[in-house]
Design a protein around this motif. Sequence first.
Motif, short mmCIF file in Angstrom:
data_model
loop_
_atom_site.label_atom_id
_atom_site.label_comp_id
_atom_site.label_asym_id
_atom_site.label_seq_id
_atom_site.Cartn_x
_atom_site.Cartn_y
_atom_site.Cartn_z
N LYS A 73 3.03 5.87 -3.04
CA LYS A 73 4.22 6.42 -3.76
C LYS A 73 4.15 6.76 -5.19
O LYS A 73 4.29 7.79 -5.76
CB LYS A 73 5.42 5.91 -3.43
N GLN A 74 3.39 6.18 -5.78
CA GLN A 74 3.25 5.92 -7.07
C GLN A 74 2.06 6.86 -7.61
O GLN A 74 2.00 7.72 -8.39
CB GLN A 74 3.40 4.64 -7.88
N ARG A 112 0.85 -1.36 -0.05
CA ARG A 112 -0.07 0.00 0.00
C ARG A 112 0.85 1.22 -0.05
O ARG A 112 0.26 2.28 -0.54
CB ARG A 112 -0.94 -0.09 1.28
N CYS A 113 1.98 1.17 0.63
CA CYS A 113 2.79 2.14 0.74
C CYS A 113 3.46 2.55 -0.84
O CYS A 113 3.72 3.63 -1.29
CB CYS A 113 4.05 2.42 1.71
N ARG A 149 0.63 9.15 -5.99
CA ARG A 149 0.92 10.62 -5.66
C ARG A 149 2.10 11.30 -6.14
O ARG A 149 2.44 12.40 -6.14
CB ARG A 149 0.89 10.95 -4.04
N GLN A 150 2.86 10.50 -6.87
CA GLN A 150 4.18 10.64 -7.44
C GLN A 150 5.07 11.60 -6.43
O GLN A 150 5.59 12.87 -6.84
CB GLN A 150 3.92 11.70 -8.68
N VAL A 151 5.36 10.92 -5.25
CA VAL A 151 6.33 11.38 -4.39
C VAL A 151 7.48 10.67 -4.24
O VAL A 151 7.67 9.59 -4.35
CB VAL A 151 5.51 11.71 -2.92
N SER A 152 8.28 11.57 -3.43
CA SER A 152 9.67 10.91 -3.18
C SER A 152 9.49 10.07 -1.98
O SER A 152 8.44 10.23 -1.15
CB SER A 152 10.90 11.74 -2.95
N TYR A 153 10.58 9.03 -1.59
CA TYR A 153 10.57 8.20 -0.32
C TYR A 153 10.52 9.19 0.93
O TYR A 153 9.67 8.87 1.79
CB TYR A 153 11.59 7.46 -0.19
N GLU A 154 11.03 10.22 0.88
CA GLU A 154 11.35 11.34 1.83
C GLU A 154 9.74 12.21 2.22
O GLU A 154 9.34 12.13 3.30
CB GLU A 154 12.10 12.48 1.67
#
Length: 156
Positions: A59-60, A54-55, A62-67
Amino acid sequence: FHFFAAHEIGRELQAVSNGLDSHPEILELVAADLQEVKVNDCGRKGLPVESVLRCAILKQYRQVSYEELAFYLLDSHSFQAFARLPLEIIPKKAVLQRTISRISDVTWEKINQALPGHAKAAGVERGQVIRLDSTATDSNIHEPSDSSLLWDGVRV
């Protein structure tokens, strides 16, 4: 208890969550990728398989970095509800990267084959058209039909 905000993104997260719930076989695929040969008896508890998947989807999606994902999981009740994180676990950037990156491309392909079928059956998506967003830029690369491209490949 899962709380999703009464917002468009919250409703989307809840719909995706319901779709994932209808495909428990996906968790077995991800679990096979996450299994370690050696597991220590001591140390911190790892993320549950479902939370890793789910994480990764968050990430994909919302197109966000790991941070940024680590921040959203700490800050957002909707993200926490979607990820189904145990109350005592808020993963850091390094943990997210280490676990999410262990999901193989073969597993992602199987997931991407299973979920569109669910969306098609639910009447959400017909699955006949795909939309891509890409950017083309001018470059100094030869046309593929140009014989000099072959020579460049041999030369380099």
